[in-house]
Design a protein around this motif. Structure first.
Motif, PDB file in Angstrom:
ATOM      1  N   GLY A  39       0.831  -1.215   0.000  1.00 18.89           N
ATOM      2  CA  GLY A  39       0.000   0.000   0.000  1.00 18.89           C
ATOM      3  C   GLY A  39       0.857   1.254   0.000  1.00 18.89           C
ATOM      4  O   GLY A  39       0.573   2.227  -0.708  1.00 18.89           O
ATOM      5  N   ASN A  40       1.925   1.235   0.812  1.00 20.53           N
ATOM      6  CA  ASN A  40       2.851   2.386   0.836  1.00 20.53           C
ATOM      7  C   ASN A  40       3.396   2.658  -0.568  1.00 20.53           C
ATOM      8  O   ASN A  40       3.380   3.799  -1.048  1.00 20.53           O
ATOM      9  N   LEU A  41       3.893   1.595  -1.214  1.00 19.91           N
ATOM     10  CA  LEU A  41       4.492   1.764  -2.551  1.00 19.91           C
ATOM     11  C   LEU A  41       3.422   2.158  -3.573  1.00 19.91           C
ATOM     12  O   LEU A  41       3.692   2.946  -4.488  1.00 19.91           O
ATOM     13  N   ALA A  42       2.217   1.614  -3.414  1.00 20.85           N
ATOM     14  CA  ALA A  42       1.136   1.936  -4.363  1.00 20.85           C
ATOM     15  C   ALA A  42       0.869   3.437  -4.380  1.00 20.85           C
ATOM     16  O   ALA A  42       0.776   4.046  -5.442  1.00 20.85           O
ATOM     17  N   LEU A  43       0.764   4.051  -3.202  1.00 19.02           N
ATOM     18  CA  LEU A  43       0.473   5.495  -3.173  1.00 19.02           C
ATOM     19  C   LEU A  43       1.687   6.306  -3.590  1.00 19.02           C
ATOM     20  O   LEU A  43       1.560   7.332  -4.250  1.00 19.02           O
ATOM     21  N   GLU A  44       2.884   5.845  -3.218  1.00 18.14           N
ATOM     22  CA  GLU A  44       4.068   6.642  -3.558  1.00 18.14           C
ATOM     23  C   GLU A  44       4.396   6.580  -5.052  1.00 18.14           C
ATOM     24  O   GLU A  44       4.793   7.587  -5.652  1.00 18.14           O
ATOM     25  N   LEU A  45       4.226   5.417  -5.673  1.00 19.78           N
ATOM     26  CA  LEU A  45       4.805   5.216  -7.013  1.00 19.78           C
ATOM     27  C   LEU A  45       3.806   5.216  -8.161  1.00 19.78           C
ATOM     28  O   LEU A  45       4.219   5.313  -9.324  1.00 19.78           O
ATOM     29  N   SER A  46       2.507   5.105  -7.856  1.00 23.33           N
ATOM     30  CA  SER A  46       1.541   5.114  -8.961  1.00 23.33           C
ATOM     31  C   SER A  46       1.643   6.430  -9.716  1.00 23.33           C
ATOM     32  O   SER A  46       1.671   7.503  -9.120  1.00 23.33           O
ATOM     33  N   GLY A  47       1.739   6.343 -11.020  1.00 22.36           N
ATOM     34  CA  GLY A  47       1.887   7.533 -11.862  1.00 22.36           C
ATOM     35  C   GLY A  47       3.332   7.834 -12.198  1.00 22.36           C
ATOM     36  O   GLY A  47       3.608   8.671 -13.053  1.00 22.36           O
TER      37      GLY A  47
ATOM     38  N   GLY B 234      -4.037  11.420   2.281  1.00 16.80           N
ATOM     39  CA  GLY B 234      -3.699  10.002   2.403  1.00 16.80           C
ATOM     40  C   GLY B 234      -2.310   9.708   1.843  1.00 16.80           C
ATOM     41  O   GLY B 234      -1.526   8.964   2.440  1.00 16.80           O
ATOM     42  N   ASN B 235      -2.009  10.315   0.681  1.00 15.86           N
ATOM     43  CA  ASN B 235      -0.671  10.137   0.093  1.00 15.86           C
ATOM     44  C   ASN B 235       0.407  10.566   1.085  1.00 15.86           C
ATOM     45  O   ASN B 235       1.377   9.847   1.328  1.00 15.86           O
ATOM     46  N   LEU B 236       0.245  11.772   1.651  1.00 11.28           N
ATOM     47  CA  LEU B 236       1.250  12.294   2.587  1.00 11.28           C
ATOM     48  C   LEU B 236       1.291  11.457   3.867  1.00 11.28           C
ATOM     49  O   LEU B 236       2.356  11.245   4.451  1.00 11.28           O
ATOM     50  N   ALA B 237       0.119  10.980   4.300  1.00  7.50           N
ATOM     51  CA  ALA B 237       0.066  10.174   5.535  1.00  7.50           C
ATOM     52  C   ALA B 237       0.947   8.939   5.408  1.00  7.50           C
ATOM     53  O   ALA B 237       1.737   8.625   6.302  1.00  7.50           O
TER      54      ALA B 237
ATOM     55  N   ARG C  83      -0.470  16.856  12.229  1.00  6.71           N
ATOM     56  CA  ARG C  83      -1.485  17.704  11.601  1.00  6.71           C
ATOM     57  C   ARG C  83      -2.446  16.865  10.758  1.00  6.71           C
ATOM     58  O   ARG C  83      -3.666  17.086  10.777  1.00  6.71           O
ATOM     59  N   LEU C  84      -1.896  15.916  10.009  1.00  8.92           N
ATOM     60  CA  LEU C  84      -2.750  15.041   9.191  1.00  8.92           C
ATOM     61  C   LEU C  84      -3.689  14.228  10.081  1.00  8.92           C
ATOM     62  O   LEU C  84      -4.864  14.043   9.755  1.00  8.92           O
ATOM     63  N   ALA C  85      -3.169  13.748  11.209  1.00  8.66           N
ATOM     64  CA  ALA C  85      -4.004  12.960  12.128  1.00  8.66           C
ATOM     65  C   ALA C  85      -5.159  13.819  12.646  1.00  8.66           C
ATOM     66  O   ALA C  85      -6.307  13.351  12.751  1.00  8.66           O
ATOM     67  N   GLU C  86      -4.868  15.087  12.957  1.00 10.07           N
ATOM     68  CA  GLU C  86      -5.939  15.998  13.413  1.00 10.07           C
ATOM     69  C   GLU C  86      -7.009  16.166  12.334  1.00 10.07           C
ATOM     70  O   GLU C  86      -8.202  16.205  12.620  1.00 10.07           O
ATOM     71  N   ILE C  87      -6.568  16.286  11.084  1.00 11.41           N
ATOM     72  CA  ILE C  87      -7.524  16.482   9.986  1.00 11.41           C
ATOM     73  C   ILE C  87      -8.404  15.242   9.813  1.00 11.41           C
ATOM     74  O   ILE C  87      -9.628  15.353   9.671  1.00 11.41           O
ATOM     75  N   PHE C  88      -7.802  14.051   9.848  1.00 10.26           N
ATOM     76  CA  PHE C  88      -8.627  12.834   9.735  1.00 10.26           C
ATOM     77  C   PHE C  88      -9.578  12.716  10.938  1.00 10.26           C
ATOM     78  O   PHE C  88     -10.685  12.185  10.794  1.00 10.26           O
ATOM     79  N   ASP C  89      -9.160  13.205  12.099  1.00  7.12           N
ATOM     80  CA  ASP C  89     -10.074  13.232  13.246  1.00  7.12           C
ATOM     81  C   ASP C  89     -11.258  14.167  12.977  1.00  7.12           C
ATOM     82  O   ASP C  89     -12.404  13.849  13.310  1.00  7.12           O
ATOM     83  N   GLU C  90     -10.953  15.321  12.390  1.00  6.07           N
ATOM     84  CA  GLU C  90     -12.045  16.263  12.051  1.00  6.07           C
ATOM     85  C   GLU C  90     -13.014  15.631  11.057  1.00  6.07           C
ATOM     86  O   GLU C  90     -14.235  15.765  11.186  1.00  6.07           O
TER      87      GLU C  90
ATOM     88  N   VAL D 200      -9.735   4.754  -2.625  1.00  2.00           N
ATOM     89  CA  VAL D 200      -9.008   5.739  -3.439  1.00  2.00           C
ATOM     90  C   VAL D 200      -7.592   5.219  -3.730  1.00  2.00           C
ATOM     91  O   VAL D 200      -7.076   5.390  -4.844  1.00  2.00           O
ATOM     92  N   LEU D 201      -6.975   4.556  -2.759  1.00  2.11           N
ATOM     93  CA  LEU D 201      -5.660   3.941  -2.992  1.00  2.11           C
ATOM     94  C   LEU D 201      -5.734   2.935  -4.149  1.00  2.11           C
ATOM     95  O   LEU D 201      -4.912   2.962  -5.068  1.00  2.11           O
ATOM     96  N   LEU D 202      -6.751   2.065  -4.124  1.00  7.07           N
ATOM     97  CA  LEU D 202      -6.866   1.056  -5.186  1.00  7.07           C
ATOM     98  C   LEU D 202      -7.193   1.698  -6.534  1.00  7.07           C
ATOM     99  O   LEU D 202      -6.735   1.228  -7.583  1.00  7.07           O
TER     100      LEU D 202
END
Lengths: 197, 197
Positions: free
Chosen positions: A111-119, B111-114, B127-134, B173-175
Motif C-alpha cells: 500500500g505504501n508503494l502503491a500510493l508513492e509510485l503510482s503515476g 492520504g498520500n502524505l500520511a 497535523r494530518l491525524a488531526e484532519i482525519f479526526d475532524e 481511493v488507494l486502489l
C-alpha cells in the motif's frame, strides 16, 4: 561481507525493510548496499537499478505473503469466515509487532508503494495492481464459500465485496500508521463483518 | 514574476499540486519555486523550509475542503444519508477530474502524505491525524442524525463507524490510484451503505 551466494538475498531483505520503513524515493542504492553489507559494485551484478531491485523485492515479499494468505484462507479446519478473520488478525498482528520491534506502525509495504509510485513507476505500479488482484481473488473465494454455506448473503460474495474488504484493510492500516497506534485496527473485523454480513 | 503580494499564494498552490501529484520527497524547493514563478531567495522570506511550506499547504487545502465537507454534511435540504452519499460522490468526482485534466488518478493528498511521511515528519503527521479526526467527527455527526431518524441502527452511528467510512474511502481511493481508473470507485457508496446500514 558475507559469501557472494547470499549477497542477492541480503540485498532483497535490506530493500524490503528500507522500502517498507522509509519508502522508495527516500532510499538510495548506496544505503541498501550498506545495510546488506554488499559492495556497490556487486549490486549491479545482481540488479540493473533500484527499480529492478524493487520489483524483485516486491515479488519476494508477496511470494511469502501469498503462501501465508493461501494457507489461512483455505484451511479446512476453519469455517470460511473464521479464515478471513484470522487473515485480518495476522495483518493487525504484523502492525503490532512492527510497533514493538521497530518502534513504529509502518503500514503495508504494498500500500505504501502503491500510493508513492503510482503515476511514476509504471512497471512497479502494474505489478502491485496484479498483487492486489490476487488478494481480491483469494478473499472472493472464501466469501463464495461463506455464501455457499449460507453464512453471508450471496450478493456480498461478489468480486466487489472482496475488493471492499481489501480497501477496508488498506484504509484502516493507513489510519493506524498515521496514528502510530495498532489499536486503531481493533475495529477492523467487526467493520468487515458489517460490510459482508 | 507576479506581485510579491501573491507570491505566498502561488507557492502554496504550487506546493499543493506538486505534493499531490509527485509526493514530498520527490519534490524540492527549487521545483516548487519554478512552478510558482517565485525566486528561491523569496521563498525563505515566506517559509523557513519545505516542511513549513507543506504544513501551510496542508492547512490551506483542508480549510477549503472543510468548508465543502461541512456544507455538504449539514445541508438541511438533504436527508442525512443523502448528504454522506453526496460527500463521497464529490471525492469520486475529484478523482475522475484528476484523470481527465491531469491524465492520472492522483489519490487523496492527505492520504498520500500520511503514508509517505508518517514516522519521518512528526509535525506533518500530527497535523494530518488531526484532519482525519475532524473528518471522522463530521461523518459521525451525520451518522448520528441518520440514526436519530431511524435510517441506520444506533450501533452504526458510533465514532468507530465514522472512522470505518473514512478508512473505506482512503482504501478505495488507494486502489483507484493504483488502477489509474476512477471506475474502481463505482462501488464506494453501496459498500459504505452496507458498512453502516
Amino acid at each position: 561481507m558475507g559469501r557472494t551466494s547470499t549477497a542477492r538475498e541480503r540485498l532483497l531483505d535490506s530493500a524490503c525493510e528500507l522500502l517498507h520503513t522509509r519508502g522508495y524515493t527516500a532510499v538510495g542504492v548506496a544505503e541498501i548496499c550498506a545495510r546488506a553489507e554488499v559492495k556497490k559494485g556487486s549490486f549491479y551484478h545482481f540488479f540493473a537499478s533500484k527499480q529492478v531491485l524493487t520489483l524483485a523485492a516486491v515479488d519476494a515479499y508477496w511470494e511469502d505473503q501469498r503462501t501465508a494468505w493461501t494457507a489461512t484462507l483455505t484451511d479446512p479446519a476453519d469455517a470460511p469466515l473464521d479464515r478471513l478473520r484470522k487473515l485480518l488478525a495476522a495483518q493487525v498482528e504484523a502492525q503490532r509487532l512492527a510497533k514493538i520491534e521497530g518502534g513504529a506502525v509502518n503500514g503495508c509495504l504494498l500500500g505504501n508503494l502503491a500510493l508513492e509510485l503510482s503515476g511514476h513507476e509504471p512497471e512497479i505500479q502494474r505489478r502491485l495492481a496484479e498483487i492486489f488482484d490476487e488478494q481480491t481473488t483469494l478473499v472472493a473465494a472464501v466469501l463464495a464459500e461463506a455464501a455457499a454455506t449460507g453464512r453471508i448473503p450471496a450478493a456480498r460474495a461478489a468480486h466487489g465485496a472482496a475488493r471492499a474488504v481489501i480497501a477496508q484493510l488498506e484504509g484502516a492500516v493507513l489510519l493506524a500508521k498515521l496514528a502510530d497506534d495498532p489499536a486503531a485496527l481493533d475495529g477492523l473485523w467487526p467493520t468487515v463483518e458489517a460490510l459482508i454480513g
